[in-house]
Design a protein around this motif. Structure first.
Motif, PDB file in Angstrom:
ATOM      1  N   THR A 232      16.508  31.034  15.197  1.00  0.00           N
ATOM      2  CA  THR A 232      15.194  30.409  15.135  1.00  0.00           C
ATOM      3  C   THR A 232      14.138  31.509  15.258  1.00  0.00           C
ATOM      4  O   THR A 232      14.426  32.638  15.669  1.00  0.00           O
ATOM      5  CB  THR A 232      15.006  29.401  16.277  1.00  0.00           C
ATOM      6  N   SER A 233      12.901  31.174  14.916  1.00  0.00           N
ATOM      7  CA  SER A 233      11.826  32.167  14.998  1.00  0.00           C
ATOM      8  C   SER A 233      11.607  32.628  16.435  1.00  0.00           C
ATOM      9  O   SER A 233      11.361  33.809  16.699  1.00  0.00           O
ATOM     10  CB  SER A 233      10.535  31.596  14.422  1.00  0.00           C
ATOM     11  N   LEU A 234      11.706  31.686  17.374  1.00  0.00           N
ATOM     12  CA  LEU A 234      11.493  32.045  18.774  1.00  0.00           C
ATOM     13  C   LEU A 234      12.601  32.948  19.281  1.00  0.00           C
ATOM     14  O   LEU A 234      12.359  33.856  20.084  1.00  0.00           O
ATOM     15  CB  LEU A 234      11.398  30.781  19.632  1.00  0.00           C
ATOM     16  N   ALA A 235      13.820  32.726  18.825  1.00  0.00           N
ATOM     17  CA  ALA A 235      14.930  33.582  19.226  1.00  0.00           C
ATOM     18  C   ALA A 235      14.681  35.017  18.789  1.00  0.00           C
ATOM     19  O   ALA A 235      14.894  35.970  19.553  1.00  0.00           O
ATOM     20  CB  ALA A 235      16.240  33.065  18.636  1.00  0.00           C
ATOM     21  N   VAL A 236      14.224  35.198  17.558  1.00  0.00           N
ATOM     22  CA  VAL A 236      13.952  36.543  17.047  1.00  0.00           C
ATOM     23  C   VAL A 236      12.816  37.193  17.827  1.00  0.00           C
ATOM     24  O   VAL A 236      12.884  38.368  18.200  1.00  0.00           O
ATOM     25  CB  VAL A 236      13.620  36.488  15.542  1.00  0.00           C
ATOM     26  N   THR A 237      11.779  36.415  18.109  1.00  0.00           N
ATOM     27  CA  THR A 237      10.631  36.948  18.855  1.00  0.00           C
ATOM     28  C   THR A 237      11.029  37.367  20.261  1.00  0.00           C
ATOM     29  O   THR A 237      10.658  38.455  20.737  1.00  0.00           O
ATOM     30  CB  THR A 237       9.514  35.892  18.924  1.00  0.00           C
ATOM     31  N   ARG A 238      11.791  36.521  20.942  1.00  0.00           N
ATOM     32  CA  ARG A 238      12.207  36.825  22.320  1.00  0.00           C
ATOM     33  C   ARG A 238      13.166  38.009  22.350  1.00  0.00           C
ATOM     34  O   ARG A 238      13.104  38.851  23.252  1.00  0.00           O
ATOM     35  CB  ARG A 238      12.865  35.599  22.941  1.00  0.00           C
ATOM     36  N   ALA A 239      14.060  38.080  21.382  1.00  0.00           N
ATOM     37  CA  ALA A 239      15.000  39.198  21.327  1.00  0.00           C
ATOM     38  C   ALA A 239      14.268  40.516  21.092  1.00  0.00           C
ATOM     39  O   ALA A 239      14.577  41.537  21.724  1.00  0.00           O
ATOM     40  CB  ALA A 239      16.036  38.960  20.231  1.00  0.00           C
ATOM     41  N   ALA A 240      13.304  40.507  20.194  1.00  0.00           N
ATOM     42  CA  ALA A 240      12.542  41.718  19.908  1.00  0.00           C
ATOM     43  C   ALA A 240      11.763  42.184  21.124  1.00  0.00           C
ATOM     44  O   ALA A 240      11.706  43.386  21.430  1.00  0.00           O
ATOM     45  CB  ALA A 240      11.597  41.474  18.730  1.00  0.00           C
ATOM     46  N   ALA A 241      11.174  41.241  21.841  1.00  0.00           N
ATOM     47  CA  ALA A 241      10.393  41.598  23.030  1.00  0.00           C
ATOM     48  C   ALA A 241      11.262  42.222  24.111  1.00  0.00           C
ATOM     49  O   ALA A 241      10.809  43.104  24.853  1.00  0.00           O
ATOM     50  CB  ALA A 241       9.680  40.354  23.565  1.00  0.00           C
ATOM     51  N   ALA A 242      12.505  41.770  24.209  1.00  0.00           N
ATOM     52  CA  ALA A 242      13.411  42.283  25.241  1.00  0.00           C
ATOM     53  C   ALA A 242      14.214  43.490  24.765  1.00  0.00           C
ATOM     54  O   ALA A 242      14.876  44.146  25.567  1.00  0.00           O
ATOM     55  CB  ALA A 242      14.371  41.181  25.684  1.00  0.00           C
ATOM     56  N   GLY A 243      14.180  43.769  23.467  1.00  0.00           N
ATOM     57  CA  GLY A 243      14.956  44.884  22.930  1.00  0.00           C
ATOM     58  C   GLY A 243      16.423  44.551  22.720  1.00  0.00           C
ATOM     59  O   GLY A 243      17.282  45.438  22.807  1.00  0.00           O
ATOM     60  N   LEU A 244      16.727  43.276  22.425  1.00  0.00           N
ATOM     61  CA  LEU A 244      18.104  42.852  22.198  1.00  0.00           C
ATOM     62  C   LEU A 244      18.396  42.833  20.699  1.00  0.00           C
ATOM     63  O   LEU A 244      17.785  42.062  19.962  1.00  0.00           O
ATOM     64  CB  LEU A 244      18.336  41.455  22.779  1.00  0.00           C
ATOM     65  N   PRO A 245      19.347  43.634  20.214  1.00  0.00           N
ATOM     66  CA  PRO A 245      19.710  43.589  18.794  1.00  0.00           C
ATOM     67  C   PRO A 245      20.432  42.287  18.461  1.00  0.00           C
ATOM     68  O   PRO A 245      21.178  41.749  19.278  1.00  0.00           O
ATOM     69  CB  PRO A 245      20.662  44.784  18.624  1.00  0.00           C
ATOM     70  N   LEU A 246      20.199  41.788  17.253  1.00  0.00           N
ATOM     71  CA  LEU A 246      20.832  40.562  16.786  1.00  0.00           C
ATOM     72  C   LEU A 246      21.599  40.821  15.492  1.00  0.00           C
ATOM     73  O   LEU A 246      21.130  41.544  14.616  1.00  0.00           O
ATOM     74  CB  LEU A 246      19.785  39.479  16.518  1.00  0.00           C
ATOM     75  N   HIS A 247      22.785  40.207  15.388  1.00  0.00           N
ATOM     76  CA  HIS A 247      23.537  40.133  14.140  1.00  0.00           C
ATOM     77  C   HIS A 247      23.757  38.636  13.904  1.00  0.00           C
ATOM     78  O   HIS A 247      24.522  38.006  14.634  1.00  0.00           O
ATOM     79  CB  HIS A 247      24.877  40.854  14.235  1.00  0.00           C
ATOM     80  N   VAL A 248      23.067  38.075  12.915  1.00  0.00           N
ATOM     81  CA  VAL A 248      23.056  36.626  12.761  1.00  0.00           C
ATOM     82  C   VAL A 248      23.495  36.210  11.362  1.00  0.00           C
ATOM     83  O   VAL A 248      23.585  37.026  10.458  1.00  0.00           O
ATOM     84  CB  VAL A 248      21.652  36.058  13.063  1.00  0.00           C
ATOM     85  N   LEU A 249      23.747  34.911  11.207  1.00  0.00           N
ATOM     86  CA  LEU A 249      24.287  34.362   9.975  1.00  0.00           C
ATOM     87  C   LEU A 249      25.516  35.173   9.560  1.00  0.00           C
ATOM     88  O   LEU A 249      25.686  35.550   8.401  1.00  0.00           O
ATOM     89  CB  LEU A 249      23.236  34.340   8.862  1.00  0.00           C
ATOM     90  N   ALA A 250      26.338  35.444  10.559  1.00  0.00           N
ATOM     91  CA  ALA A 250      27.498  36.312  10.350  1.00  0.00           C
ATOM     92  C   ALA A 250      28.585  35.602   9.551  1.00  0.00           C
ATOM     93  O   ALA A 250      29.081  34.557   9.962  1.00  0.00           O
ATOM     94  CB  ALA A 250      28.045  36.780  11.692  1.00  0.00           C
ATOM     95  N   ARG A 251      28.932  36.167   8.441  1.00  0.00           N
ATOM     96  CA  ARG A 251      30.034  35.692   7.619  1.00  0.00           C
ATOM     97  C   ARG A 251      31.012  36.859   7.424  1.00  0.00           C
ATOM     98  O   ARG A 251      30.704  37.987   7.758  1.00  0.00           O
ATOM     99  CB  ARG A 251      29.518  35.192   6.263  1.00  0.00           C
ATOM    100  N   ARG A 252      32.157  36.574   6.870  1.00  0.00           N
ATOM    101  CA  ARG A 252      33.150  37.617   6.734  1.00  0.00           C
ATOM    102  C   ARG A 252      32.788  38.671   5.686  1.00  0.00           C
ATOM    103  O   ARG A 252      33.428  39.721   5.606  1.00  0.00           O
ATOM    104  CB  ARG A 252      34.526  37.008   6.446  1.00  0.00           C
ATOM    105  N   ASP A 253      31.756  38.388   4.886  1.00  0.00           N
ATOM    106  CA  ASP A 253      31.372  39.358   3.852  1.00  0.00           C
ATOM    107  C   ASP A 253      29.970  39.923   4.043  1.00  0.00           C
ATOM    108  O   ASP A 253      29.567  40.862   3.356  1.00  0.00           O
ATOM    109  CB  ASP A 253      31.467  38.729   2.464  1.00  0.00           C
ATOM    110  N   ALA A 254      29.176  39.359   4.976  1.00  0.00           N
ATOM    111  CA  ALA A 254      27.811  39.833   5.174  1.00  0.00           C
ATOM    112  C   ALA A 254      27.247  39.318   6.489  1.00  0.00           C
ATOM    113  O   ALA A 254      27.719  38.303   7.026  1.00  0.00           O
ATOM    114  CB  ALA A 254      26.905  39.386   4.017  1.00  0.00           C
ATOM    115  N   VAL A 255      26.234  40.025   6.998  1.00  0.00           N
ATOM    116  CA  VAL A 255      25.581  39.625   8.236  1.00  0.00           C
ATOM    117  C   VAL A 255      24.144  40.122   8.193  1.00  0.00           C
ATOM    118  O   VAL A 255      23.857  41.177   7.600  1.00  0.00           O
ATOM    119  CB  VAL A 255      26.316  40.210   9.471  1.00  0.00           C
ATOM    120  N   LEU A 256      23.228  39.358   8.779  1.00  0.00           N
ATOM    121  CA  LEU A 256      21.841  39.784   8.878  1.00  0.00           C
ATOM    122  C   LEU A 256      21.623  40.519  10.189  1.00  0.00           C
ATOM    123  O   LEU A 256      21.999  40.008  11.250  1.00  0.00           O
ATOM    124  CB  LEU A 256      20.892  38.580   8.808  1.00  0.00           C
ATOM    125  N   VAL A 257      21.027  41.707  10.129  1.00  0.00           N
ATOM    126  CA  VAL A 257      20.826  42.545  11.312  1.00  0.00           C
ATOM    127  C   VAL A 257      19.343  42.615  11.631  1.00  0.00           C
ATOM    128  O   VAL A 257      18.515  42.851  10.754  1.00  0.00           O
ATOM    129  CB  VAL A 257      21.403  43.964  11.081  1.00  0.00           C
TER     130      VAL A 257
END
Length: 258
Positions: A232-257
């Motif tokens: 969600t947008s809030l998840a990305v915002t909160r993660a960025a503020a805390a400095g937490l890297p995210l790997h999302v929409l993870a599939r076996r052939d691709a992932v968003l970083v």
């Protein structure tokens, strides 16, 4: 029968009009009332296994404790309509419960619905204390390996999993629950009770990346959070503020970083 399941009868109806009676194992979902220091704090709709892990992780996520030693004792009491888990907290932290309860106006498993004002709902997060030094290859490896660590979902097809993974993507501890928040709290609590840290690894969750899961990851010291669905947008915002890297929409052939 696997813990956390119950058998129920169904009629299987086919597209060709055929019908047959089958028995299927379902994931159990029931109310779990959590008490801290004799104060009723929340009612979680959860799968009734690994409840000591659940309450320990939930207490950390709620910022009621800082370490496993802050929980002096845990008792589980079965009732006809659910389970009560009573946690006795160390004197050092017991005051946090009353302070937090003042800001809760209802009980919920999501962490947001019971908060009466925006300041409490979006309390500042501490900066991430660990650094993720791995790459997407570890996420792909964890995705490939995760199915073998989900016995409850293999039988029911109805629960989420939260996995603690090594830097190379090997799941070394997994917890399951009907609720994605509960699964992650169970994992965090199990690690805390075992005295284990993330050791540079990451968490892989079979859910979307919501803001609450980001907060749990940061508060548990997780170096990186990976989820199989989108953030969600809030998840990305909160993660960025805390400095937490995210790997999302993870599939076996691709992932968003992020």
């Amino acid at each position: 029968m696997i813990a956390g399941t119950a058998a129920h009868a169904f009629t299987r109806t086919g597209a060709d009009g055929s019908a047959a009676r089958i028995d299927r194992h379902l994931a159990v979902e029931m109310p779990v009332a959590v008490e801290f220091g004799g104060i009723g704090y929340a009612v979680l709709m959860a799968t009734p296994c690994d409840l000591a892990d659940l309450v320990t992780g939930f207490a950390l996520s709620e910022r009621l404790i800082d370490r496993n030693a802050d929980i002096v004792d845990l008792d589980e009491i079965e009732r006809d309509n659910g389970i009560v888990v009573r946690a006795t907290l160390d004197r050092r932290v017991i005051g946090r419960v009353a302070d937090r309860v003042r800001h809760r106006v209802s009980e919920s498993s999501c962490g947001m619905c019971g908060i009466e004002n925006l300041d409490q709902a979006l309390r500042p997060l501490p900066a991430a204390t660990t650094t993720w030094s791995g790459d997407a290859g570890a996420v792909f490896a964890a995705l490939d390996a995760l199915d073998a660590h989900q016995p409850l979902n293999r039988v029911t097809g109805a629960v989420h999993a939260a996995a603690a993974c090594t830097t190379t993507g090997e799941p070394w501890l997994v917890r399951e629950d009907v609720g994605r928040h509960n699964a992650f709290d169970k994992l965090i609590g199990a690690m805390l009770r075992a005295g284990r840290g993330w050791d540079g690894g990451f968490a892989l969750l079979t859910s979307r990346c919501s803001y609450e899961l980001v907060e749990k990851a940061v508060l548990s010291g997780c170096p990186m959070l990976a989820t199989i669905s989108a953030p969600t947008s809030l998840a990305v915002t909160r993660a960025a503020a805390a400095g937490l890297p995210l790997h999302v929409l993870a599939r076996r052939d691709a992932v968003l970083v992020r």
